[in-house]
Enzyme design. Structure first.
Site, PDB file in Angstrom:
ATOM      1  N   ASP A  30       0.862  -1.184   0.000  1.00 35.56           N
ATOM      2  CA  ASP A  30       0.000   0.000   0.000  1.00 35.56           C
ATOM      3  C   ASP A  30       0.897   1.232   0.000  1.00 35.56           C
ATOM      4  O   ASP A  30       2.024   1.192   0.502  1.00 35.56           O
ATOM      5  CB  ASP A  30      -0.892  -0.004   1.256  1.00 35.56           C
ATOM      6  CG  ASP A  30      -2.148   0.836   1.085  1.00 35.56           C
ATOM      7  OD1 ASP A  30      -3.245   0.253   1.000  1.00 35.56           O
ATOM      8  OD2 ASP A  30      -2.027   2.082   1.027  1.00 35.56           O
ATOM      9  N   LYS A  35      -0.548   2.782   7.465  1.00 34.44           N
ATOM     10  CA  LYS A  35      -1.393   1.583   7.395  1.00 34.44           C
ATOM     11  C   LYS A  35      -0.516   0.325   7.339  1.00 34.44           C
ATOM     12  O   LYS A  35      -0.777  -0.664   8.017  1.00 34.44           O
ATOM     13  CB  LYS A  35      -2.252   1.689   6.118  1.00 34.44           C
ATOM     14  CG  LYS A  35      -3.466   0.808   6.116  1.00 34.44           C
ATOM     15  CD  LYS A  35      -4.210   0.907   4.810  1.00 34.44           C
ATOM     16  CE  LYS A  35      -5.182   2.058   4.729  1.00 34.44           C
ATOM     17  NZ  LYS A  35      -5.883   2.110   3.420  1.00 34.44           N
ATOM     18  N   PHE A 253     -32.206  -8.930   2.972  1.00 39.14           N
ATOM     19  CA  PHE A 253     -32.150  -7.662   2.223  1.00 39.14           C
ATOM     20  C   PHE A 253     -33.531  -7.068   1.977  1.00 39.14           C
ATOM     21  O   PHE A 253     -33.749  -6.349   1.014  1.00 39.14           O
ATOM     22  CB  PHE A 253     -31.329  -7.793   0.943  1.00 39.14           C
ATOM     23  CG  PHE A 253     -29.884  -7.462   1.204  1.00 39.14           C
ATOM     24  CD1 PHE A 253     -29.085  -8.325   1.939  1.00 39.14           C
ATOM     25  CD2 PHE A 253     -29.327  -6.270   0.781  1.00 39.14           C
ATOM     26  CE1 PHE A 253     -27.775  -7.997   2.251  1.00 39.14           C
ATOM     27  CE2 PHE A 253     -28.024  -5.936   1.078  1.00 39.14           C
ATOM     28  CZ  PHE A 253     -27.239  -6.812   1.822  1.00 39.14           C
ATOM     29  N   LEU A 254     -34.469  -7.407   2.852  1.00 44.19           N
ATOM     30  CA  LEU A 254     -35.795  -6.781   2.797  1.00 44.19           C
ATOM     31  C   LEU A 254     -36.036  -6.022   4.102  1.00 44.19           C
ATOM     32  O   LEU A 254     -37.166  -5.938   4.563  1.00 44.19           O
ATOM     33  CB  LEU A 254     -36.890  -7.828   2.606  1.00 44.19           C
ATOM     34  CG  LEU A 254     -37.181  -8.295   1.183  1.00 44.19           C
ATOM     35  CD1 LEU A 254     -38.428  -9.180   1.164  1.00 44.19           C
ATOM     36  CD2 LEU A 254     -37.362  -7.135   0.193  1.00 44.19           C
ATOM     37  N   GLY A 257     -36.129   0.721   5.987  1.00 45.83           N
ATOM     38  CA  GLY A 257     -35.638   1.733   6.916  1.00 45.83           C
ATOM     39  C   GLY A 257     -34.911   2.847   6.183  1.00 45.83           C
ATOM     40  O   GLY A 257     -35.324   3.280   5.104  1.00 45.83           O
ATOM     41  N   CYS A 264     -19.845   0.983  -1.293  1.00 49.14           N
ATOM     42  CA  CYS A 264     -20.065   0.084  -2.436  1.00 49.14           C
ATOM     43  C   CYS A 264     -21.406   0.302  -3.134  1.00 49.14           C
ATOM     44  O   CYS A 264     -21.430   0.804  -4.261  1.00 49.14           O
ATOM     45  CB  CYS A 264     -19.944  -1.358  -1.985  1.00 49.14           C
ATOM     46  SG  CYS A 264     -18.356  -1.700  -1.206  1.00 49.14           S
ATOM     47  N   LYS A 267     -22.308   3.898  -4.857  1.00 53.14           N
ATOM     48  CA  LYS A 267     -21.465   4.300  -6.007  1.00 53.14           C
ATOM     49  C   LYS A 267     -21.498   3.247  -7.110  1.00 53.14           C
ATOM     50  O   LYS A 267     -21.368   3.575  -8.293  1.00 53.14           O
ATOM     51  CB  LYS A 267     -20.040   4.633  -5.567  1.00 53.14           C
ATOM     52  CG  LYS A 267     -19.228   3.501  -4.957  1.00 53.14           C
ATOM     53  CD  LYS A 267     -18.163   2.950  -5.884  1.00 53.14           C
ATOM     54  CE  LYS A 267     -17.356   1.864  -5.188  1.00 53.14           C
ATOM     55  NZ  LYS A 267     -16.681   0.949  -6.050  1.00 53.14           N
TER      56      LYS A 267
HETATM   57  C1  UGA Z   1     -21.996  -4.908  -0.210  1.00 55.79           C
HETATM   58  C2  UGA Z   1     -22.455  -6.277  -0.715  1.00 55.79           C
HETATM   59  O1  UGA Z   1     -23.402  -6.844   0.194  1.00 55.79           O
HETATM   60  C3  UGA Z   1     -21.245  -7.222  -0.820  1.00 55.79           C
HETATM   61  O2  UGA Z   1     -21.660  -8.462  -1.366  1.00 55.79           O
HETATM   62  C4  UGA Z   1     -20.217  -6.574  -1.726  1.00 55.79           C
HETATM   63  O3  UGA Z   1     -19.050  -7.376  -1.821  1.00 55.79           O
HETATM   64  C5  UGA Z   1     -19.809  -5.224  -1.152  1.00 55.79           C
HETATM   65  O4  UGA Z   1     -20.985  -4.383  -1.057  1.00 55.79           O
HETATM   66  C6  UGA Z   1     -18.814  -4.607  -2.093  1.00 55.79           C
HETATM   67  O5  UGA Z   1     -19.194  -4.212  -3.187  1.00 55.79           O
HETATM   68  O6  UGA Z   1     -17.605  -4.608  -1.773  1.00 55.79           O
HETATM   69  P1  UGA Z   1     -21.396  -3.919   2.200  1.00 55.79           P
HETATM   70  O7  UGA Z   1     -21.228  -2.600   1.510  1.00 55.79           O
HETATM   71  O8  UGA Z   1     -20.374  -4.369   3.188  1.00 55.79           O
HETATM   72  O9  UGA Z   1     -21.496  -5.097   1.104  1.00 55.79           O
HETATM   73  O10 UGA Z   1     -22.779  -3.848   2.980  1.00 55.79           O
HETATM   74  P2  UGA Z   1     -24.204  -4.565   2.915  1.00 55.79           P
HETATM   75  O11 UGA Z   1     -24.291  -5.560   3.975  1.00 55.79           O
HETATM   76  O12 UGA Z   1     -24.522  -4.974   1.530  1.00 55.79           O
HETATM   77  O13 UGA Z   1     -25.143  -3.339   3.320  1.00 55.79           O
HETATM   78  C7  UGA Z   1     -25.193  -2.180   2.477  1.00 55.79           C
HETATM   79  C8  UGA Z   1     -26.159  -1.177   3.016  1.00 55.79           C
HETATM   80  O14 UGA Z   1     -27.498  -1.634   2.844  1.00 55.79           O
HETATM   81  C9  UGA Z   1     -26.030  -0.851   4.503  1.00 55.79           C
HETATM   82  O15 UGA Z   1     -26.132   0.546   4.661  1.00 55.79           O
HETATM   83  C10 UGA Z   1     -27.198  -1.561   5.137  1.00 55.79           C
HETATM   84  O16 UGA Z   1     -27.636  -0.929   6.310  1.00 55.79           O
HETATM   85  C11 UGA Z   1     -28.234  -1.471   4.039  1.00 55.79           C
HETATM   86  N1  UGA Z   1     -29.268  -2.516   4.087  1.00 55.79           N
HETATM   87  C12 UGA Z   1     -28.932  -3.823   3.932  1.00 55.79           C
HETATM   88  C13 UGA Z   1     -30.600  -2.167   4.250  1.00 55.79           C
HETATM   89  O17 UGA Z   1     -30.935  -0.970   4.371  1.00 55.79           O
HETATM   90  N2  UGA Z   1     -31.559  -3.139   4.249  1.00 55.79           N
HETATM   91  C14 UGA Z   1     -31.241  -4.434   4.103  1.00 55.79           C
HETATM   92  O18 UGA Z   1     -32.170  -5.283   4.106  1.00 55.79           O
HETATM   93  C15 UGA Z   1     -29.893  -4.793   3.950  1.00 55.79           C
END
Ligand code: UGA
Length: 468
Positions: A30, A35, A253-254, A257, A264, A267
């Site tokens: 890096d 870091k 993922f349902l 809120g 991720c 963007k």
């Molecule tokens: C997400 C994807 O889930 C990963 O599979 C992927 O590898 C990653 O992006 C990436 O592109 O590197 P992450 O950003 O760590 O992972 O977070 P998630 O768990 O996906 O949650 C994303 C957002 O959605 C959070 O703000 C969470 O609070 C929100 N969320 C999630 C909801 O509002 N409702 C849900 O039912 C689930």
């Protein structure tokens, strides 16, 4: 195998540590010297459950080392994973690929012999051949470099588990040799029968952005339903439970809120739309604009409900915010819906006090205008409204009776639909949520039951005490 992992952020640090943990010789690289020093001492530079143990094990084994030098990387191995960030470009929806390009340029200058460069960062479709051509223009004569894409699907908070036990491995390759190398890298996972999808680079790149687009769409779908529930007096949590029983839909993922944030999903859907427009198929993913709009609207709706509960304006009001990170079990505040709401309320004149179990350091750097507290009770002291914005399990453990003695007025918005509303209401709190009926809209018997459990207006105006 020997390999380098270039870029040691949330993705690369975990990948490097896990690759060493499964037996490979790994050099993590890096440009951020601080870091690299922390990682070399076995200290993760960010909060990720389980990473410290894997890191300590891997560095102690001698199989994981760190460096800031790309020339050392070129000499160390002939397989190089690229894990640098691809954030949104300023002033555009497209991804900013400058870090990826800089790594490729920096590494290419030092390469001799045959190398395989494996991208893991999320990139626009078409990046692999573009980088291959870029490399061919830089590497010295006689040097052969192939580029493959191996997208990463790990979730922050579960990154170690997702890396060691992924639900699938996807590789986009242009030769059988690259495929063989990647099968060897992931041999322990393949022995565990993890599905391995070997395809062309364009498909591999698209798997990642379409997976994140699908997840974002699922979240915005249920949040759109929450808006309809609010208008119709229905309950989105029961709706989601009932939908989730259909295995074709599923309950994950349902969670309705405040919506999605992080480095991720937001963007990635914008960059995917931008790339689709470049390819002339913008209309095909036009719905992603709606997905983004629904998501942004949840932040505004939360601010509106808070203003309403605060008596119509924020000036002179004290607002407590529980949660700063974009989701629990992470210290990541990138595009955090919680902080966006906190900052918006502050801009409207409220004094905003924020608590978070792990994200305070990062939040303070990004939003120095807000006030930060180490305990939930500190954030809630004297508050006119408490906003629950990130669903850390700690907040489910809070005692609403004790907290009611700390606040000025026991009014709560559960913007993550994660607290026990019945318990909080029975403890004297006025509770609002997104997509869930407030007592005034409930049918007669339920309303009567709740009304009985709520204290008088005078009882709700308790003076603050120091602790809860
Ligand atoms: C997400 C994807 O889930 C990963 O599979 C992927 O590898 C990653 O992006 C990436 O592109 O590197 P992450 O950003 O760590 O992972 O977070 P998630 O768990 O996906 O949650 C994303 C957002 O959605 C959070 O703000 C969470 O609070 C929100 N969320 C999630 C909801 O509002 N409702 C849900 O039912 C689930």
């Amino acid at each position: 195998m020997r390999m380098t992992v270039i870029g040691t952020g949330y993705l690369g640090a975990v990948h490097a540590a896990c690759m060493a943990d499964i037996g490979h010789e790994v050099l993590g690289v890096d440009i951020d010297g601080e870091k690299i020093r922390a990682l070399a001492e076995g200290r993760p530079p960010f909060f990720e459950p389980g990473l410290d143990e894997v890191l300590t094990r891997a560095t102690a084994s001698g199989r994981l080392r760190f460096s800031t030098s790309l020339s050392e990387a070129a000499a160390f191995a002939d397989v190089h994973f690229v894990c640098v960030g691809t954030p949104q470009q300023a002033g555009s929806d497209a991804a900013d690929l400058r870090c990826v390009d800089a790594v490729v340029d920096g590494l290419a200058a030092h390469l001799t012999g045959a190398h395989l460069l494996v991208g893991k960062s999320t990139v626009p479709v078409g990046t692999t051949p573009r980088l291959a051509a870029r490399l061919r223009g830089i590497v010295p004569a006689g040097c052969e470099v192939e580029v493959a894409w191996n997208p990463e699907f790990l979730r922050e908070g579960f990154a170690v588990e997702d890396t060691l036990r992924p639900d699938r491995i996807v590789v986009g390759v242009t030769s059988p040799r690259a495929d063989r190398v990647l099968r060897e890298v992931y041999a322990p996972m393949l022995a565990d029968r993890v599905p391995y999808v070997s395809t062309d680079p364009a498909t591999a790149e698209l798997v990642k952005v379409s997976a994140n687009s699908f997840l974002a769409t699922k979240i915005s779908f249920i949040n759109a339903m929450a808006e309809v529930c609010d208008a119709a007096g229905a309950d989105v949590v029961t709706l989601a439970d009932a939908l989730g029983h259909d295995t074709r839909i599923g309950r994950r993922f349902l969670h309705a809120g405040l919506g999605f944030g992080g480095g991720c999903l937001p963007k990635d859907i914008r960059a995917f739309s931008a790339r689709a427009r470049e390819l002339g198929v913008g209309e095909a993913v036009g719905f992603l604009g709606q997905v983004d709009a629904v998501n942004q609207r949840q932040r505004r709706r939360t601010v509106d409900i808070a203003r309403d509960l605060a008596g119509g304006e924020f000036t002179g009001r004290r607002i407590a915010v529980l949660g700063a990170t974009f989701k629990p079990n992470s210290d990541d505040i990138r595009d955090s819906p919680a902080l966006a709401v906190a900052a918006a309320i502050h801009r409207e004149g409220a004094e905003v006090r924020v608590h978070d179990p792990e994200g305070l350091h990062n939040a303070r750097l990004a939003h120095p205008e807000l006030r930060y507290e180490n305990e939930p009770s500190g954030a809630c002291a004297g508050a006119d409204v408490v906003l629950h914005l990130t669903e850390w399990s700690d907040y489910r453990e809070l005692d609403p009776v004790k907290l009611a003695r700390v606040v000025r007025t026991p009014r709560l918005i559960d913007a993550r639909n994660h607290l026990d509303m019945g318990l909080w209401r029975a403890s004297g709190w006025t509770v609002r949520a997104l997509g869930r009926p407030s007592p005034a809209l409930l049918p007669g018997p339920a309303r009567a039951g709740l009304a009985l459990s709520r204290p008088s207006a005078a009882g709700r105006q308790r003076p603050p005490t120091a602790r809860c």
